[in-house]
Design a protein around this motif. Structure first.
Motif, PDB file in Angstrom:
ATOM      1  N   LYS A  49      15.396  34.255  65.458  1.00  0.00           N
ATOM      2  CA  LYS A  49      14.743  35.623  65.637  1.00  0.00           C
ATOM      3  C   LYS A  49      15.397  36.293  67.136  1.00  0.00           C
ATOM      4  O   LYS A  49      16.006  35.584  67.869  1.00  0.00           O
ATOM      5  CB  LYS A  49      13.185  35.439  66.244  1.00  0.00           C
ATOM      6  N   LEU A  50      15.201  37.614  66.991  1.00  0.00           N
ATOM      7  CA  LEU A  50      16.191  38.158  68.088  1.00  0.00           C
ATOM      8  C   LEU A  50      15.414  38.139  69.383  1.00  0.00           C
ATOM      9  O   LEU A  50      14.149  37.719  69.629  1.00  0.00           O
ATOM     10  CB  LEU A  50      16.221  39.848  67.880  1.00  0.00           C
ATOM     11  N   PRO A  51      16.130  38.027  70.417  1.00  0.00           N
ATOM     12  CA  PRO A  51      15.581  37.906  71.912  1.00  0.00           C
ATOM     13  C   PRO A  51      14.760  39.167  71.923  1.00  0.00           C
ATOM     14  O   PRO A  51      14.971  40.203  71.461  1.00  0.00           O
ATOM     15  CB  PRO A  51      16.648  37.638  72.875  1.00  0.00           C
ATOM     16  N   SER A  52      13.713  39.145  73.227  1.00  0.00           N
ATOM     17  CA  SER A  52      12.970  40.541  73.292  1.00  0.00           C
ATOM     18  C   SER A  52      13.734  41.406  73.952  1.00  0.00           C
ATOM     19  O   SER A  52      14.389  41.286  74.794  1.00  0.00           O
ATOM     20  CB  SER A  52      11.616  39.935  74.080  1.00  0.00           C
ATOM     21  N   PHE A  53      13.554  42.617  73.566  1.00  0.00           N
ATOM     22  CA  PHE A  53      14.116  43.958  74.402  1.00  0.00           C
ATOM     23  C   PHE A  53      13.212  45.082  74.250  1.00  0.00           C
ATOM     24  O   PHE A  53      12.442  44.979  73.236  1.00  0.00           O
ATOM     25  CB  PHE A  53      15.565  44.159  73.750  1.00  0.00           C
ATOM     26  N   GLU A  54      13.395  46.305  74.820  1.00  0.00           N
ATOM     27  CA  GLU A  54      12.789  47.357  74.680  1.00  0.00           C
ATOM     28  C   GLU A  54      13.909  48.213  74.014  1.00  0.00           C
ATOM     29  O   GLU A  54      14.914  47.975  73.626  1.00  0.00           O
ATOM     30  CB  GLU A  54      12.645  48.073  76.121  1.00  0.00           C
ATOM     31  N   TYR A  55      13.218  49.384  73.380  1.00  0.00           N
ATOM     32  CA  TYR A  55      13.948  50.173  72.472  1.00  0.00           C
ATOM     33  C   TYR A  55      13.821  51.428  72.873  1.00  0.00           C
ATOM     34  O   TYR A  55      12.623  51.988  73.173  1.00  0.00           O
ATOM     35  CB  TYR A  55      13.396  49.831  71.034  1.00  0.00           C
ATOM     36  N   ALA A  56      15.012  52.345  73.162  1.00  0.00           N
ATOM     37  CA  ALA A  56      14.832  53.795  73.164  1.00  0.00           C
ATOM     38  C   ALA A  56      15.571  54.364  72.123  1.00  0.00           C
ATOM     39  O   ALA A  56      16.490  53.982  71.652  1.00  0.00           O
ATOM     40  CB  ALA A  56      15.662  54.151  74.670  1.00  0.00           C
ATOM     41  N   CYS A  57      14.987  55.600  71.842  1.00  0.00           N
ATOM     42  CA  CYS A  57      15.753  56.215  70.684  1.00  0.00           C
ATOM     43  C   CYS A  57      15.798  57.753  71.395  1.00  0.00           C
ATOM     44  O   CYS A  57      15.089  58.826  70.972  1.00  0.00           O
ATOM     45  CB  CYS A  57      14.836  56.225  69.507  1.00  0.00           C
ATOM     46  N   PRO A  58      16.648  57.901  72.289  1.00  0.00           N
ATOM     47  CA  PRO A  58      17.050  59.326  72.925  1.00  0.00           C
ATOM     48  C   PRO A  58      17.449  60.506  71.948  1.00  0.00           C
ATOM     49  O   PRO A  58      17.835  60.096  70.970  1.00  0.00           O
ATOM     50  CB  PRO A  58      17.998  59.119  73.797  1.00  0.00           C
ATOM     51  N   ALA A  59      17.039  61.640  72.156  1.00  0.00           N
ATOM     52  CA  ALA A  59      17.249  62.894  71.456  1.00  0.00           C
ATOM     53  C   ALA A  59      18.733  63.361  71.619  1.00  0.00           C
ATOM     54  O   ALA A  59      19.128  64.196  71.039  1.00  0.00           O
ATOM     55  CB  ALA A  59      16.299  63.983  71.438  1.00  0.00           C
ATOM     56  N   THR A  60      19.205  63.207  72.888  1.00  0.00           N
ATOM     57  CA  THR A  60      20.386  63.826  73.288  1.00  0.00           C
ATOM     58  C   THR A  60      21.441  62.592  73.851  1.00  0.00           C
ATOM     59  O   THR A  60      20.911  61.612  74.364  1.00  0.00           O
ATOM     60  CB  THR A  60      20.157  64.657  74.444  1.00  0.00           C
ATOM     61  N   ALA A 119      13.077  18.250  70.990  1.00  0.00           N
ATOM     62  CA  ALA A 119      11.834  18.785  71.268  1.00  0.00           C
ATOM     63  C   ALA A 119      11.360  19.687  70.092  1.00  0.00           C
ATOM     64  O   ALA A 119      12.199  20.282  69.457  1.00  0.00           O
ATOM     65  CB  ALA A 119      11.905  19.356  72.650  1.00  0.00           C
ATOM     66  N   VAL A 120       9.782  19.867  70.058  1.00  0.00           N
ATOM     67  CA  VAL A 120       9.377  20.644  69.137  1.00  0.00           C
ATOM     68  C   VAL A 120       8.664  21.809  70.067  1.00  0.00           C
ATOM     69  O   VAL A 120       7.600  21.297  70.908  1.00  0.00           O
ATOM     70  CB  VAL A 120       8.425  20.211  68.252  1.00  0.00           C
ATOM     71  N   VAL A 121       8.861  23.090  69.809  1.00  0.00           N
ATOM     72  CA  VAL A 121       7.874  23.991  70.343  1.00  0.00           C
ATOM     73  C   VAL A 121       7.109  24.660  69.234  1.00  0.00           C
ATOM     74  O   VAL A 121       7.287  24.830  68.275  1.00  0.00           O
ATOM     75  CB  VAL A 121       8.804  25.375  70.936  1.00  0.00           C
ATOM     76  N   LEU A 122       5.535  24.644  69.813  1.00  0.00           N
ATOM     77  CA  LEU A 122       4.750  25.453  68.749  1.00  0.00           C
ATOM     78  C   LEU A 122       4.186  26.616  69.710  1.00  0.00           C
ATOM     79  O   LEU A 122       3.935  26.508  70.851  1.00  0.00           O
ATOM     80  CB  LEU A 122       3.493  24.438  68.573  1.00  0.00           C
ATOM     81  N   ALA A 123       4.204  27.759  68.805  1.00  0.00           N
ATOM     82  CA  ALA A 123       3.988  29.048  69.546  1.00  0.00           C
ATOM     83  C   ALA A 123       3.413  29.865  68.672  1.00  0.00           C
ATOM     84  O   ALA A 123       3.450  29.618  67.187  1.00  0.00           O
ATOM     85  CB  ALA A 123       5.232  29.465  70.081  1.00  0.00           C
ATOM     86  N   GLU A 124       2.791  31.068  69.041  1.00  0.00           N
ATOM     87  CA  GLU A 124       2.101  31.989  68.345  1.00  0.00           C
ATOM     88  C   GLU A 124       2.850  32.718  67.293  1.00  0.00           C
ATOM     89  O   GLU A 124       2.552  33.295  66.400  1.00  0.00           O
ATOM     90  CB  GLU A 124       1.224  32.941  68.975  1.00  0.00           C
ATOM     91  N   SER A 125       4.269  32.856  67.508  1.00  0.00           N
ATOM     92  CA  SER A 125       5.120  33.480  66.540  1.00  0.00           C
ATOM     93  C   SER A 125       6.426  32.738  66.446  1.00  0.00           C
ATOM     94  O   SER A 125       6.886  32.080  67.661  1.00  0.00           O
ATOM     95  CB  SER A 125       5.264  34.972  66.842  1.00  0.00           C
ATOM     96  N   ALA A 126       7.058  32.870  65.516  1.00  0.00           N
ATOM     97  CA  ALA A 126       8.572  32.163  65.569  1.00  0.00           C
ATOM     98  C   ALA A 126       9.539  32.535  66.519  1.00  0.00           C
ATOM     99  O   ALA A 126      10.182  31.922  67.305  1.00  0.00           O
ATOM    100  CB  ALA A 126       9.239  32.347  64.134  1.00  0.00           C
ATOM    101  N   ALA A 127       9.481  33.863  66.979  1.00  0.00           N
ATOM    102  CA  ALA A 127      10.288  34.380  68.020  1.00  0.00           C
ATOM    103  C   ALA A 127       9.966  33.849  69.336  1.00  0.00           C
ATOM    104  O   ALA A 127      10.827  33.598  70.217  1.00  0.00           O
ATOM    105  CB  ALA A 127      10.164  36.012  67.888  1.00  0.00           C
ATOM    106  N   ILE A 128       8.733  34.059  69.589  1.00  0.00           N
ATOM    107  CA  ILE A 128       8.224  33.264  70.837  1.00  0.00           C
ATOM    108  C   ILE A 128       8.697  31.767  70.893  1.00  0.00           C
ATOM    109  O   ILE A 128       9.220  31.384  71.861  1.00  0.00           O
ATOM    110  CB  ILE A 128       6.573  33.402  71.080  1.00  0.00           C
TER     111      ILE A 128
END
Lengths: 158, 287, 766
Positions: free
Chosen positions: B2-13, C115-124
């Motif tokens: 799964k991707l790491p967390s990030f914010e997303y911006a979609c600017p118009a210019t 180690a094993v992590v258990l979380a509310e989502s796969a991403a977390i």
């Protein structure tokens, strides 16, 4: 973030994290588990869906990037209990074994034949080379797609 | 994955886009087609705080053919190049080279700008850009600038782009009629990154001798480069069997110092392969 | 009106599959398609060190991450960490090499769970993995199985050795054979590490019901009953308290469905937390966590008479087992030892296979385990020998195939594990002859070694046997439902091979009912008392035979019930169209009889194996400048005794061949000297694609039914992969014969072929 899409002809609106891929969104938030995830890094093609008419890997696309898009998944290829001509050709030629890569194969082949109903074997193999199948060795898949071409002649989508 | 967390911006210019990049001081990343960036994120090899999506920025998806050459907007996709009517004549080498890029689905989404910015040493677009003396236009907070392709790539997956800069397009110099060209690459499977590749073109003088040779290679060194030693062998000579062999030999020698081996192929193999590809490209060069 | 089906109209016909109707419409149900209320997602921290001592694992930051429910390390799994027993051919001496479900003191391969992590989502859960700090003191890593024996570094100190076992396959008096031989040749070969790579990664969803103290595990495959036994023992539960549910399975090929660490960790976590827990293996994990296969070095020596008659074969194989012996890990080495002889009459044999422990991902079976490797060694050697003796290589094989009048023919006996088996039936000359004819061997012979348009052409051939139908037994239960349909419950499992269809064909034929009236229930432990699963090409042979026999018993019961109803003797009662029983002008509907518990169960027990057999040939072109090998034509001929469904068998054979071509030409799990896997993505681990091998032809024959089961069927579907390495390598050798290039190692990647050619040319100059 709020995302609005048309999926298999139905409008949906959904709140997703920016990091969510379109594949995960379809599968885990919209219950469309026909789209499969085989590698999550853009190689296997199992997650292929059609976005605005073009085949794309839904693991290489954020759900937020599909805002306002028309998405077609394997569930959208045949409307009722009957198989589409492409699906029927897959069955006839035994173009699937475990069935895991099959949704991506179908969406890719459908996108291809919708645009190129005359695609020859070389072209079909070239296009399907973006979808991995571990069971069939591809021979039957190619035969099935070639046979299904008939249903795409004249521009109507099968 | 799964991707790491990030914010997303979609600017118009474009201005807004570069401002967001500037504000995040190197922590932001541009996403266009995402066909290179998404796998990087999936493997968590990068963790940008914000992704700046260019899809609403107007004007970046055009292909323009003028007497100054071919201009590709940064958001032009591989499938756009493939299906463009005029390009095959305006720049046949470009079209041929691009035909080797990845697979169907990726070709429907991957972009010219994305490939240039990702700067994979084996990617076709950067190689074509270097081989053809293309110019890359970029826009930053301070304004825009043009960067010669030869100066743009400074290592594997590395470019001279500043963190607030966005690639807006690339211009390939005009393609004179009668130009000879060829693109040869060797990959294990169709659509894979090449183990090595060659893009070359040359013109013929009145006496039928080759001149203005450009020979670019991918997949052998940390970034695409031109083999000037090979070009010197070609220039001023008629392209026939002996010259082809000499050019091939020169190519293997030219990359000797820089060629690297990896798990898929030794340096020795790649060095030989470059010679073979130069030989085949010259032998098959067409108008 | 329902059409009347005569006996055997389904079996042997290319029946379209039942499974396809759901799979083609996106309505299959794979384990990751399931969810449960209150679901937790598991992610596993894996060692990034190949060999090391765990000093500490700091989990505080991970636990503090919002959405993280728990982080478990070895101490959380009880006072002693359970180990995973061998499912096949266990021996007490192998126990020290079995894998603990989670590393506690040492790590022994990159990918071992820490180690094993258990979380509310796969991403977390994955976010949390980055916040666990495992301090691991590195130890020297053993990455070369042939060097593991020196004992300088030990994976398991208490064992005193890295050679977990040595198997021997023995027949006759090999010493004498070599003493008396007119000709001997000794060679070294190597097959590289690669693996099955099913398209669906593994996955488990486990739910614990506190009230009933029962556990349900979804995602079971291949051997659910065996895994239930292991899990019950590890968790201190009775087997009946666990239901293993089989869903659609996205490919098996040997690796999927075996008991892996996660098969304990996830159910345990579900019981610990009281919440359902799902773990879906991602592809990066798959490449380091799921069984690898095939890595064998072999030194082999052959003794012949000058006329080409083989007198003896001896050798020693060193099988790289990786860091632990997994459930079925010993099968590969066992098979290398026994099947090095192939379908040939070799009267004196002494082959050993050593199980060498290394700091790499553990190995298990992959389609045609040990046989693919052994066939490469043998068939390559045969080509070299034939050339030495000046005998045509086809003729050399013809002279040495086991003659039909010697079958049943006993293979070399393997010790110290179950080692006796014999060929059941076969005309080995016939498949070889057919193969030569179909590929046009004689016409193409002139191409060999010739340079045409810049490429050298060559042909290769090899003969093989494919074992199948392993015991000990399998049970089927047939039930007439109230609506007159027939439910069939079997203990074998589907791994994507079309088991439902094959079983329905057999049941429908045996009962003379339309297939649409038959419903197959397989795999899950809730259907039958026991089941032995799907491996060694046994599912249809064993499960199908059980269905066939249960059907006979059911017909008898139906006639008896009908007779009771109609007041006649069972002999007079006749089943008509599986809708009614008639006698003397009277009739009773089957649905009406269903109330009488019309159930029949039969167990088919058998310890004899089936042996499909055949020959493959290939025509290749080799580019001497790049080393690229193109397969211009590939032809497989196999006698399977009896094909239940020629359509699906044909597809499986082609699929197996292409897998074999991938293993021979493309796929390679490459490690660096520190035990790090370098080919950790599908971009680097190169599987065949649709444009790689378009020219595959398969001829399936039904010449010699198996005498060891009522269907006459032989295990099939693995055979396609077995000879590929040897056949392609022989074709490459033939193409490059002008340079005397002799491939001794796979894969035949362009750089390797190029390097062989370069070495040969330089050798010629010197």
């Amino acid at each position: 973030m709020q995302v609005s899409m048309e999926i298999n002809g139905k409008a949906v609106s959904i709140d997703v994290e920016p990091r969510m891929t379109l594949a995960d969104c379809l599968r885990h938030h919209l219950g469309l588990t026909g789209t499969h995830v085989g590698c999550e890094h853009g190689v296997c093609g199992a997650c292929t869906v059609m976005v605005d008419g073009a085949a794309m890997r839904s693991c290489l696309m954020l759900a937020v990037q599909a805002d306002k898009a028309k998405v077609v998944t394997v569930e959208g290829l045949s409307c009722d209990e009957a198989l589409s001509p492409l699906q029927a050709a897959f069955r006839k030629h035994h173009a699937l074994q475990c069935g895991f890569c099959t949704p991506g194969m179908l969406t890719t082949a459908h996108a291809l034949l919708s645009k190129e109903p005359q695609a020859d074997e070389t072209r079909v193999r070239e296009v399907l080379s973006g979808n991995l199948c571990r069971c069939t060795g591809y021979t039957a898949l190619v035969e099935a797609v070639l046979e299904a071409r008939d249903a795409y002649q004249g521009g109507q989508e099968a | 994955m799964k991707l790491p967390s990030f914010e997303y911006a979609c600017p118009a210019t474009l201005a807004e886009a570069v401002r967001i990049l500037a504000d995040h001081e190197g922590e932001a990343k541009v996403i266009s087609g995402g066909q290179s960036l998404m796998p990087v994120l999936a493997f968590r090899l990068a963790a940008p705080s914000v992704l700046v999506d260019l899809r609403n920025v107007p004007g970046l998806d055009r292909i323009t053919i003028t007497e100054n050459g071919v201009h590709l907007g940064a958001r032009v996709r591989w499938c756009d190049i493939e299906s463009h009517d005029g390009l095959r004549k305006a720049h046949p080498l470009l079209v041929q080279g691009i035909s080797h890029v990845a697979h169907y689905q990726i070709r429907n989404r991957g972009t010219v700008g994305g490939s240039l910015a990702h700067a994979d040493p084996a990617a076709e677009m950067p190689g074509l850009a270097v081989a053809c003396d293309a110019e890359i236009s970029v826009q930053g907070v301070a304004g825009s600038r043009l960067i010669k392709a030869a100066d743009f790539f400074d290592g594997a997956l590395s470019t001279v782009l500043e963190f607030d800069e966005i690639i807006t397009g690339i211009r390939f110099p005009a393609w004179p009629s009668g130009r000879r060209w060829a693109f040869e690459e060797f990959a294990r499977r169709r659509g894979d990154f090449a183990m090595a590749g060659v893009a070359l073109h040359f013109d013929l003088d009145a006496a039928g001798r080759a001149c203005n040779a450009h020979v670019g290679v991918i997949g052998v060194c940390s970034h695409p480069c031109r083999l000037t030693a090979v070009e010197e062998v070609i220039n001023g000579n008629v392209v026939e069997e002996d010259l082809v062999a000499a050019a091939a030999k020169a190519a293997s020698e030219a990359v000797a110092a820089d060629v690297t081996g990896d798990m898929h192929a030794s340096a020795e193999y790649r060095q030989a392969l470059i010679g073979v590809l130069v030989e085949r490209a010259l032998a098959h060069a067409q108008v | 009106m329902t059409p009347m089906h005569v006996l055997n109209s389904y079996v042997g016909s290319p029946v379209e599959r039942i499974e396809d109707l759901r799979l083609l419409r996106g309505k299959g149900q794979f384990v990751d398609d399931l969810t449960r209320e209150g679901l937790l997602h598991a992610a596993i921290l894996r060692s990034n060190v190949a060999h090391g001592r765990i000093l500490s694992i700091e989990t505080r930051d991970a636990l503090d991450l919002p959405g993280v429910h728990a982080v478990l390390t070895a101490p959380d799994f009880g006072p002693s960490v359970p180990v995973i027993p061998l499912r096949l051919m266990p021996m007490p001496s192998l126990e020290p090499f079995a894998q603990p479900v989670i590393a506690s003191d040492k790590v022994r391969y990159v990918g071992e769970p820490v180690a094993v992590v258990l979380a509310e989502s796969a991403a977390i859960a994955e976010d949390a993995l980055e916040l666990i700090y495992a301090e691991i003191e590195p130890l020297p890593a053993i990455v070369d199985g042939t060097k593991a024996g020196d004992g300088q570094v030990l994976l398991v100190e208490s064992s005193g050795t890295n050679e977990a076992a040595q198997y021997s396959a023995l027949l006759g008096d090999v010493e004498r054979a070599f003493q008396e031989a007119e000709y001997v040749r000794r060679e070294k070969f190597r097959v590289h590490r690669h693996t099955a790579l099913p398209m669906e990664p593994r996955g488990i969803l486990a739910e614990w019901d506190q009230e009933s103290e029962r556990l349900v595990v979804w995602g079971a495959a291949k051997v659910p009953f065996a895994n239930r036994r292991i899990l019950a023992q590890q968790m201190g539960l009775a087997e009946e308290d666990i239901d293993m549910i089989e869903n659609d399975v996205g490919g098996g090929f040997g690796v999927r469905g075996e008991f892996y660490p996660e098969d304990f960790l996830v159910p345990f976590a579900a019981r610990l937390t009281g919440r359902p827990v799902k773990w879906i293996e991602d592809r990066r994990e798959h490449l380091i966590a799921t069984n690898h296969a095939r890595e064998v070095d072999c030194e082999v020596e052959i003794a012949c008479r000058k006329d080409g008659t083989i007198l003896g074969l001896r050798g020693s194989a060193f099988v790289d087992m990786g860091a632990y012996l997994r459930t079925n890990g010993v099968i590969g080495p066992r098979n290398v030892a026994q099947f090095l002889v192939g379908p040939y009459l070799i009267p004196n044999v002494a082959v050993t296979a050593s199980l060498m422990m290394t700091n790499k991902t553990p190995v298990g079976t992959y389609r045609g385990p040990g046989r693919y490797e052994a066939d490469f060694f043998r068939e390559r050697l045969f080509d070299m020998v034939a050339r030495d003796l000046g005998i045509d290589r086809v003729e050399f094989r013809r002279r040495n195939l086991v003659p039909e009048d010697m079958i049943p023919y006993a293979l070399p006996t393997v010790t110290p594990v179950e080692g006796r088996t014999q060929f059941d039936s076969g005309d080995y000359q016939a498949t070889l002859a057919r193969c030569l004819e179909e590929i046009g061997w004689d016409e193409k012979a002139a191409l060999q070694g010739r340079l045409i348009d810049g490429r050298y052409h060559g042909l290769g051939i090899g003969c093989f046997v494919e074992g199948g139908g392993t015991g000990p037994r399998e049970t089927a239960r047939l039930v007439v439902e109230a609506d007159g349909t027939l439910s069939v419950f079997v203990g074998t499992s589907a791994v994507g091979q079309g088991l439902e269809t094959a079983c329905a064909q057999i049941a429908a034929d045996a009962l003379e009912v339309p297939m649409e009236r038959v419903r197959i229930y397989h795999g899950s432990t809730t259907y039958v008392r026991e089941g032995f699963g799907s491996f060694h090409s046994r599912a249809v042979v064993m499960g199908g035979s059980a269905i066939q026999l249960a059907a006979e018993a059911l017909k008898e019961k139906v006639r008896e019930a009908g007779a009771r109803h109609l007041g006649c003797s069972p002999d007079e009662a006749r089943i008509v169209d599986w809708t009614a029983v008639t006698a003397g002008g009277k009739s009773v509907e089957l649905a009406e009889l269903a109330a009488e518990d019309l159930t029949a169960e039969h167990t088919f027990a058998n310890t004899k194996h089936t042996y499909s057999y055949g020959a493959h040939a290939a025509h290749v072109a080799v580019d001497p400048k790049t080393g690229a090998v193109e397969v211009l034509d590939y032809l497989a001929v196999e006698d399977v005794g009896r094909a239940i469904n020629p359509l699906t068998l044909h597809g499986q054979t082609i699929g197996a061949i292409v897998q074999g071509l991938g293993g021979t030409l493309l796929e390679h799990l490459i490690y660096d000297e520190n035990g790090q896997l370098l080919t950790g993505s599908l971009a680097d681990y190169m599987m065949p694609t649709a444009s790689d091998y378009p020219n595959i032809r398969v001829v399936t024959l039904q010449l010699r039914p198996s005498p060891v089961n009522p269907l006459g069927a032989k295990g099939a579907g693995e055979g396609g992969i077995i000879p590929v390495g040897g056949v392609i390598a022989n074709a490459v050798a033939a193409a490059l014969a002008p340079f005397d290039v002799q491939p001794r190692e796979l894969p035949l990647s362009p750089p390797r072929v190029w390097a062989m050619l370069k070495t040969a040319r330089e050798g010629a100059i010197v």
